[in-house]
Design a protein around this motif. Sequence first.
Motif, short mmCIF file in Angstrom:
data_model
loop_
_atom_site.label_atom_id
_atom_site.label_comp_id
_atom_site.label_asym_id
_atom_site.label_seq_id
_atom_site.Cartn_x
_atom_site.Cartn_y
_atom_site.Cartn_z
N HIS A 192 0.82 -1.22 0.00
CA HIS A 192 0.00 0.00 0.00
C HIS A 192 0.85 1.26 0.00
O HIS A 192 1.12 1.84 -1.06
CB HIS A 192 -0.96 -0.03 1.20
CG HIS A 192 -1.88 -1.20 1.19
ND1 HIS A 192 -2.97 -1.28 0.35
CD2 HIS A 192 -1.87 -2.36 1.91
CE1 HIS A 192 -3.60 -2.44 0.54
NE2 HIS A 192 -2.95 -3.11 1.49
N GLY A 193 1.28 1.72 1.17
CA GLY A 193 1.92 3.03 1.27
C GLY A 193 3.23 3.18 0.54
O GLY A 193 3.55 4.25 0.04
N ILE A 194 4.02 2.10 0.45
CA ILE A 194 5.31 2.18 -0.21
C ILE A 194 5.22 1.70 -1.65
O ILE A 194 5.78 2.30 -2.56
CB ILE A 194 6.39 1.40 0.58
CG1 ILE A 194 6.60 2.09 1.94
CG2 ILE A 194 7.70 1.33 -0.19
CD1 ILE A 194 7.55 1.37 2.85
N GLY A 195 4.51 0.63 -1.85
CA GLY A 195 4.27 0.16 -3.22
C GLY A 195 5.22 -0.91 -3.71
O GLY A 195 5.02 -1.45 -4.81
N ASP A 196 6.25 -1.24 -2.96
CA ASP A 196 7.14 -2.34 -3.32
C ASP A 196 7.84 -2.83 -2.06
O ASP A 196 7.65 -2.29 -0.97
CB ASP A 196 8.16 -1.90 -4.39
CG ASP A 196 9.05 -0.75 -3.93
OD1 ASP A 196 9.65 -0.84 -2.84
OD2 ASP A 196 9.13 0.27 -4.66
N PHE A 197 8.64 -3.87 -2.23
CA PHE A 197 9.31 -4.50 -1.09
C PHE A 197 10.77 -4.07 -0.96
O PHE A 197 11.53 -4.68 -0.22
CB PHE A 197 9.22 -6.03 -1.21
CG PHE A 197 7.85 -6.58 -0.96
CD1 PHE A 197 7.50 -7.09 0.27
CD2 PHE A 197 6.89 -6.57 -1.97
CE1 PHE A 197 6.23 -7.60 0.51
CE2 PHE A 197 5.61 -7.07 -1.74
CZ PHE A 197 5.27 -7.59 -0.51
N ASP A 198 11.14 -3.03 -1.66
CA ASP A 198 12.54 -2.59 -1.65
C ASP A 198 12.80 -1.58 -0.54
O ASP A 198 13.19 -0.43 -0.78
CB ASP A 198 12.91 -1.99 -3.02
CG ASP A 198 12.86 -3.02 -4.13
OD1 ASP A 198 13.14 -4.20 -3.85
OD2 ASP A 198 12.53 -2.64 -5.27
N PHE A 199 12.58 -2.00 0.70
CA PHE A 199 12.82 -1.13 1.84
C PHE A 199 13.17 -1.98 3.05
O PHE A 199 13.02 -3.21 3.04
CB PHE A 199 11.61 -0.23 2.13
CG PHE A 199 10.41 -0.96 2.70
CD1 PHE A 199 10.18 -1.00 4.07
CD2 PHE A 199 9.51 -1.62 1.86
CE1 PHE A 199 9.09 -1.67 4.60
CE2 PHE A 199 8.41 -2.28 2.38
CZ PHE A 199 8.19 -2.30 3.75
N THR A 200 13.62 -1.32 4.08
CA THR A 200 13.93 -1.99 5.33
C THR A 200 13.38 -1.18 6.49
O THR A 200 13.05 0.01 6.34
CB THR A 200 15.45 -2.20 5.49
OG1 THR A 200 15.71 -3.03 6.63
CG2 THR A 200 16.16 -0.88 5.65
N LEU A 201 13.29 -1.81 7.64
CA LEU A 201 12.80 -1.14 8.84
C LEU A 201 13.95 -1.05 9.83
O LEU A 201 14.63 -2.03 10.11
CB LEU A 201 11.65 -1.94 9.45
CG LEU A 201 10.94 -1.29 10.66
CD1 LEU A 201 10.16 -0.07 10.20
CD2 LEU A 201 10.01 -2.30 11.32
N GLY A 202 14.19 0.16 10.35
CA GLY A 202 15.27 0.33 11.30
C GLY A 202 14.95 1.37 12.34
O GLY A 202 13.86 1.94 12.35
N VAL A 203 15.92 1.61 13.21
CA VAL A 203 15.74 2.56 14.29
C VAL A 203 16.83 3.63 14.19
O VAL A 203 18.01 3.31 14.04
CB VAL A 203 15.84 1.86 15.67
CG1 VAL A 203 15.78 2.87 16.80
CG2 VAL A 203 14.72 0.83 15.80
N SER A 204 16.43 4.90 14.28
CA SER A 204 17.38 6.00 14.26
C SER A 204 17.28 6.76 15.58
O SER A 204 16.18 7.12 16.01
CB SER A 204 17.09 6.97 13.10
OG SER A 204 17.23 6.32 11.85
N ARG A 205 18.41 6.99 16.22
CA ARG A 205 18.43 7.75 17.46
C ARG A 205 18.49 9.24 17.14
O ARG A 205 19.20 9.66 16.22
CB ARG A 205 19.63 7.36 18.31
CG ARG A 205 19.60 5.88 18.74
CD ARG A 205 20.62 5.59 19.80
NE ARG A 205 20.30 6.31 21.04
CZ ARG A 205 20.95 6.11 22.19
NH1 ARG A 205 21.94 5.25 22.24
NH2 ARG A 205 20.62 6.79 23.26
N LEU A 206 17.75 10.03 17.89
CA LEU A 206 17.70 11.45 17.68
C LEU A 206 18.59 12.16 18.70
O LEU A 206 18.59 11.81 19.88
CB LEU A 206 16.28 11.96 17.78
CG LEU A 206 15.26 11.32 16.83
CD1 LEU A 206 13.87 11.88 17.08
CD2 LEU A 206 15.67 11.52 15.37
N GLY A 207 19.31 13.17 18.27
CA GLY A 207 20.13 13.93 19.18
C GLY A 207 21.46 13.30 19.47
O GLY A 207 21.82 12.27 18.96
#
Length: 207
Positions: A192-207
């Motif tokens: 749906h929102g991205i439209g393909d499977f060419d992505f990953t899920l990760g965590v980014s720290r702020l500051g």
Amino acid sequence: MSGISIIGLGSMARALAERALAGGHEVEIIGRDRGKAEDLAAALGTGATAGTFGTVPVGDIVILAVSHAGAVPVVTRYGNALADKVIIDITNPVNPDATGLVTPDGTSAAQQIAEAAPAGAHVVKAFNTVFGHVLAPGRALDVLLAGDDARAKASVSAFVESLGLRPLDAGGLEMAHWLEGTGLLMISLARHGIGDFDFTLGVSRLG
């Protein structure tokens, strides 16, 4: 260098094997079809061998790279051959149209596998939030994991780091339910929102 055993012959098994070989590990490929296991091991090249389904895996870490439906039967079939092993469950127990999980509320595929595993074996949920085709060697990705045994999680974390990836501990095995829900969310985002499977899920720290 250490030995890693992978039960399964699909695309995710191959992707993990390639990454493990690139990380300096020896990889044992195991499948019900011995001929296909030998073919995959040969295609992977140096460092990969074919194991025999149902016998004691060579690796201290055993990656269960099979379908959710096949996971518990495979662990049951192996029985005590998995004693004292660290079992990595990568499955995503989603329904056929990927709108929900097939596991009952309050449990997870990883917990069901842990119940079927022999004494001394420890199950760690990992890699279910990473699509196989993005595991190409060289890519830096986050790997979310969960498990009840601290030593098993440390072993899996060290393995993940050896692949050039970042392990992120999500807590006890009860959190596997939510990691599996995250896997479902990623499939839905891809459709749906991205439209393909060419992505990953990760965590980014702020500051």
